[in-house]
Design a protein around this motif. Structure first.
Motif, PDB file in Angstrom:
ATOM      1  N   PRO A 111       0.798  -1.358   0.047  1.00  0.00           N
ATOM      2  CA  PRO A 111      -0.139   0.012  -0.153  1.00  0.00           C
ATOM      3  C   PRO A 111       0.927   1.363  -0.099  1.00  0.00           C
ATOM      4  CG  PRO A 111      -0.140  -1.073   1.926  1.00  0.00           C
ATOM      5  CD  PRO A 111       0.494  -2.041   1.244  1.00  0.00           C
ATOM      6  N   VAL A 112       2.195   1.243   0.479  1.00  0.00           N
ATOM      7  CA  VAL A 112       2.995   2.257   0.404  1.00  0.00           C
ATOM      8  C   VAL A 112       3.346   2.899  -1.107  1.00  0.00           C
ATOM      9  CG1 VAL A 112       5.056   3.360   1.161  1.00  0.00           C
ATOM     10  CG2 VAL A 112       3.795   1.911   2.763  1.00  0.00           C
ATOM     11  N   GLU A 113       3.265   2.132  -2.062  1.00  0.00           N
ATOM     12  CA  GLU A 113       3.355   2.076  -3.304  1.00  0.00           C
ATOM     13  C   GLU A 113       2.212   2.341  -4.125  1.00  0.00           C
ATOM     14  OE1 GLU A 113       6.581  -0.593  -5.196  1.00  0.00           O
ATOM     15  OE2 GLU A 113       6.231  -1.714  -3.289  1.00  0.00           O
ATOM     16  N   ASN A 114       1.141   2.094  -3.403  1.00  0.00           N
ATOM     17  CA  ASN A 114      -0.275   2.129  -4.374  1.00  0.00           C
ATOM     18  C   ASN A 114      -1.194   3.035  -3.685  1.00  0.00           C
ATOM     19  OD1 ASN A 114       0.779   0.126  -5.694  1.00  0.00           O
ATOM     20  ND2 ASN A 114       0.037  -1.738  -4.438  1.00  0.00           N
ATOM     21  N   GLU A 115      -1.841   2.598  -2.828  1.00  0.00           N
ATOM     22  CA  GLU A 115      -2.834   3.395  -2.127  1.00  0.00           C
ATOM     23  C   GLU A 115      -2.179   4.844  -1.507  1.00  0.00           C
ATOM     24  OE1 GLU A 115      -4.907  -0.545  -2.142  1.00  0.00           O
ATOM     25  OE2 GLU A 115      -3.178   0.215  -1.484  1.00  0.00           O
ATOM     26  N   ALA A 116      -1.149   4.837  -1.147  1.00  0.00           N
ATOM     27  CA  ALA A 116      -0.550   5.855  -0.483  1.00  0.00           C
ATOM     28  C   ALA A 116      -0.176   7.007  -1.361  1.00  0.00           C
ATOM     29  CB  ALA A 116       0.932   5.571   0.453  1.00  0.00           C
ATOM     30  N   VAL A 117       0.422   6.514  -2.720  1.00  0.00           N
ATOM     31  CA  VAL A 117       0.624   7.443  -3.942  1.00  0.00           C
ATOM     32  C   VAL A 117      -0.652   8.063  -4.367  1.00  0.00           C
ATOM     33  CG1 VAL A 117       1.748   7.773  -6.059  1.00  0.00           C
ATOM     34  CG2 VAL A 117       2.790   6.140  -4.372  1.00  0.00           C
ATOM     35  N   VAL A 118      -1.622   7.150  -4.443  1.00  0.00           N
ATOM     36  CA  VAL A 118      -2.997   7.608  -5.008  1.00  0.00           C
ATOM     37  C   VAL A 118      -3.524   8.741  -4.080  1.00  0.00           C
ATOM     38  CG1 VAL A 118      -5.237   7.052  -5.623  1.00  0.00           C
ATOM     39  CG2 VAL A 118      -3.528   5.590  -6.257  1.00  0.00           C
ATOM     40  N   SER A 119      -3.444   8.463  -2.847  1.00  0.00           N
ATOM     41  CA  SER A 119      -3.868   9.418  -1.668  1.00  0.00           C
ATOM     42  C   SER A 119      -3.263  10.659  -1.839  1.00  0.00           C
ATOM     43  CB  SER A 119      -3.923   8.856  -0.370  1.00  0.00           C
ATOM     44  OG  SER A 119      -4.535   7.647  -0.215  1.00  0.00           O
ATOM     45  N   GLU A 120      -2.007  10.966  -2.054  1.00  0.00           N
ATOM     46  CA  GLU A 120      -1.090  12.053  -2.031  1.00  0.00           C
ATOM     47  C   GLU A 120      -1.348  12.748  -3.249  1.00  0.00           C
ATOM     48  OE1 GLU A 120       1.420  14.936  -0.362  1.00  0.00           O
ATOM     49  OE2 GLU A 120       0.242  13.102   0.371  1.00  0.00           O
TER      50      GLU A 120
END
Length: 792
Positions: free
Chosen positions: A352-361
């Motif tokens: 999720p650090v590479e996925n949802e976290a990037v999309v969230s930011e």
């Protein structure tokens, strides 16, 4: 895939076969635990440890299990099937080129011949499914094989299928590609008139897929209005990308070599001087795209089934280390996207650090100018899972639920954008009087929950449809992005926090002097973008006098492309004498535009060996690039159309430039000379023997037509029936989508083909299959006619 060396192939072989390695000495458990050396010597100093067999390649990692169980990527009751699937080899998958002349023939061959013949073979006796189409891919153009590569090579019953795959892949009629890797382009919704940017394109399977979409339903001899720019940071991987896309034979592609996070804007201000350019009024003033594919470099743990060596290499630091780079690339892609356009962000990682976290930011930075699109109704047969709303960050053995925890433990490398809220921690531990307000609850790990609609993201789990793992998010740009103030200097390469990212918004884009001495290498590609250390590019700018002086001493004269040193230039070919000669020799219609459409890669126009043809869209980009100061570093462009014939006979021809096999399909409908039709018997002889003497030509009329051609390059078209056989019939055969033609060379006494042996073999097989199909059809018609007559 990065790291295609012998060691990785060997590791995969151990993974598939469970073979033992006899060259490595096995340590005892106690020695492995403390890292001691296993070498023991007797009294004479001789080593008493003999090489022993070791266990098959490890396909487990305790840290991996702990991390993803805690993140909850699958439900606890699914964990067993999830991890079991990850430990199995990945089924082979391939895709039929939907723009190929033989796409329907290939699909019929797979459905009617291979699918039925291989059904009984199965895989291990448990899955007797052989090959089957992927249910979610449109028109049954993507297939999956349950046979391993070892089975395909060793099983005689599968040998023909294996040869079929190799041959059609080499020609470009099919592309071997991991099944989940085919998904992101499908959600881009690409049309024929779209400008598409593939930011991290190597090795090129997705780029090939995008080109198919651009060319779908194109008329014979016509080009779509859209184009694809395929970019990669690594020069050698650009070469791999060029080799992959070359099979597409397209004039609507340009390959560039840039850091994706600093991809040039290529903006031209009309009040700038054009240095005497005669390019005329430009319709484009800035290079923006209708669609952007942002398939970023990642840790790649979604490819464990294909690259089992990741099991032993895996660590949480792999994902934490690329988060900022991924965010930079995604923001740059949105800056280059037109308002109303669509971008797909994807990784082959489960983290999720590479996925949802990037999309969230991305959503936080862009405010209401970008929305996360709900595509749950698209591709309904594709099994996908919603994105995570909550996750933690792990660093150096410690779980962190928020940026507050990162500050508490002094984790300076963990940035706020990695967490669901994305909020930096503000220290409120002391009041105005200096009193410490910390309470006992500070030691309790509180995991943040995102308020953003991250459930619209897609997670593809390996055990859902027997595939790899993938993450996909579809973003729609509603309005221009807000201007984001950055604290970093212009030439900063390494972000220190989320506010230090290097992003240029579309309202404030300026021409950049791109530093090609890369300080970061994101050479990895999906689905296996290998991350490794710094590796400078092999090309340098002209602004470096030292490198220029060193290169001047090189025996081989290096080319110059604008400010790029050591890169072949892009030059519009304007030699009127040669162009007139080509047009007259081949009888090319005036309707086929040559104006600013022919490109050479040699600054010395007197010694041009190859001439490339570009579409109108690519021509506009090249012209814009000239006016913008050649910001784009172009490694490949256009379709090879003409090639200088250097043989003894070639120099005696009225036209020394022959038509390349890649450019023939595009040029053929516009030719009126040096073209003739052949009956099937002589056409097959040409393919079989590669060269035939004039007396050996079976058909008298065909022999006469060949004799009437001028010495040099010519085109032979296969007769479909009896056209052009009667008296007074036109010598020029009709050309449509079903036309089969080959480039030939008419010598003084023979006719020779100018296509590869693989192409000849493939055409022969196509003709054989078509002939058998026609015979079966005629036989069925005869039976029906007979039954009808009997009933009557």
């Amino acid at each position: 895939m990065g790291g295609r060396g012998r060691s990785r192939r060997t590791q995969r072989k151990h993974f598939r076969d469970g073979r033992e390695n006899v060259w490595k000495t096995k340590k005892s458990d106690s020695q492995e635990a403390d890292g001691s050396n296993n070498n023991e010597n007797d009294s004479n100093g001789n080593n008493t440890n003999k090489p022993t067999h070791w266990q098959p390649f490890a396909i487990e990692n305790a840290a991996f299990d702990e991390y993803y169980k805690e993140q909850g990527v699958v439900r606890p009751e699914e964990w067993g099937s999830f991890i079991e699937c990850l430990r199995k080899p990945l089924p082979a998958a391939f895709r039929i080129n939907s723009s190929s002349q033989f796409c329907t023939d290939l699909r019929s061959q797979l459905e009617d011949e291979f699918m039925k013949a291989l059904l009984a073979e199965g895989t291990d006796g448990n899955e007797a499914e052989g090959i089957k189409p992927l249910p979610w891919y449109p028109n049954n153009f993507a297939w999956m094989s349950s046979f391993s590569r070892m089975q395909l090579r060793k099983n005689k019953n599968l040998e023909r299928f294996h040869e079929f795959l190799k041959q059609e892949n080499e020609i470009g009629n099919i592309t071997r590609q991991e099944a989940v890797s085919m998904v992101p382009p499908l959600f881009l919704d690409v049309h024929r008139d779209h400008f598409v940017l593939d930011m991290c394109a190597a090795p090129g399977s997705k780029t090939f897929q995008l080109l198919e979409m651009i060319h779908q339903e194109s008329e014979v001899g016509a080009l779509p209005n859209g184009m694809v720019i395929a970019n990669d940071v690594d020069v050698q991987r650009c070469n791999l990308l060029i080799h992959q896309t070359k099979r597409m034979c397209t004039s609507n592609l340009a390959v560039t070599n840039h850091e994706a996070q600093h991809f040039p804007s290529c903006r031209w201000k009309k009040n700038n001087t054009t240095n005497g350019s005669d390019l005329g009024d430009m319709s484009m003033t800035e290079l923006l795209f209708d669609r952007v594919l942002c398939d970023v470099p990642c840790s790649g743990d979604g490819t464990l089934r294909k690259a089992p060596d990741i099991w032993r290499k895996w660590s949480v630091g792999m994902a934490n280390g690329v988060h900022c780079l991924q965010l930079q690339i995604a923001m740059r892609g949105l800056a280059l996207l037109k308002t109303g356009g669509r971008m797909v962000y994807s990784t082959c990682s489960m983290n999720p650090v590479e996925n949802e976290a990037v999309v969230s930011e991305i959503l936080r930075k862009c405010g209401g100018s970008v929305e996360l699109v709900d595509v749950s109704s698209e591709l309904p047969q594709l099994v996908r899972r919603p994105g995570l709303k909550s996750w933690k960050v792990r660093d150096k053995g410690t779980w962190l639920g928020s940026h507050k925890d990162a500050c508490k433990y002094g984790r300076s490398g963990i940035v706020p954008s990695m967490f669901p809220s994305g909020q930096p921690h503000v220290d409120t531990s002391s009041d105005e009087n200096g009193d410490n307000n910390n309470n006992d609850n500070d030691d309790v790990l509180v995991t943040e929950v995102s308020s953003l609609p991250l459930e619209r993201c897609m997670r593809i789990a390996p055990h859902d449809q027997n595939s790899g793992a993938f993450f996909i998010a579809v973003l729609h740009k509603i309005s221009p992005l807000p201007v984001i103030q950055t604290k970093s200097s212009k030439h900063s390469r390494q972000p220190q926090s989320d506010s230090d990212e290097k992003t240029k918004q579309s309202e404030d884009i300026k021409a950049m002097d791109v530093d090609v001495k890369n300080e970061e290498s994101n050479e990895a590609t999906n689905p296996c973008k290998k991350l490794k250390g710094t590796e400078p590019e092999k090309t340098e700018t002209l602004n470096d006098p030292k490198s220029r002086a060193e290169k001047a001493n090189d025996k081989r004269k290096l080319q110059i492309q604008g400010k790029w040193f050591g890169v072949d230039p892009v030059v519009f070919f304007k030699d009127d004498a040669i162009l007139t000669n080509i047009k007259e020799f081949y009888g090319i219609h005036e309707s086929f535009s040559f104006t600013h459409r022919l490109i050479t890669r040699n600054s010395d126009t007197n010694h041009v060996k190859r001439i490339y043809y570009v579409s109108e869209s690519v021509k506009n980009v090249v012209e814009l690039n000239f006016l913008a100061g050649e910001q784009l570093k172009i490694t490949s462009i256009g379709l090879k159309m003409f090639e200088r014939q250097t043989s003894r006979e070639g120099t005696s021809s009225p036209c020394v430039f022959r038509i390349s096999s890649e450019g023939l399909p595009l040029l053929l409908p516009h030719m009126t000379k040096q073209i003739t039709s052949s009956p099937a018997v002589d056409f097959k002889h040409l393919l079989q023997y590669k060269s035939i003497k004039f007396p050996d030509i079976v058909d008298d009329r065909f022999r006469e037509k060949v004799a009437a051609l001028a010495l040099g390059c010519c085109v032979v078209v296969l007769n479909k029936g009896n056209e052009n056989e009667g008296e007074g019939a036109s010598d020029r055969p009709k050309v449509d989508k079903s036309t089969i033609a080959i480039g030939c060379w008419k010598g003084r006494s023979s006719l020779s083909v100018m296509v590869t042996a693989v192409d000849c073999q493939e055409l022969l097989e196509r003709l054989l299959i078509r002939s058998e199909t026609q015979k079966e059809s005629l036989a069925e018609d005869a039976i029906k006619a007979k039954e009808t007559a009997t009933v009557g």
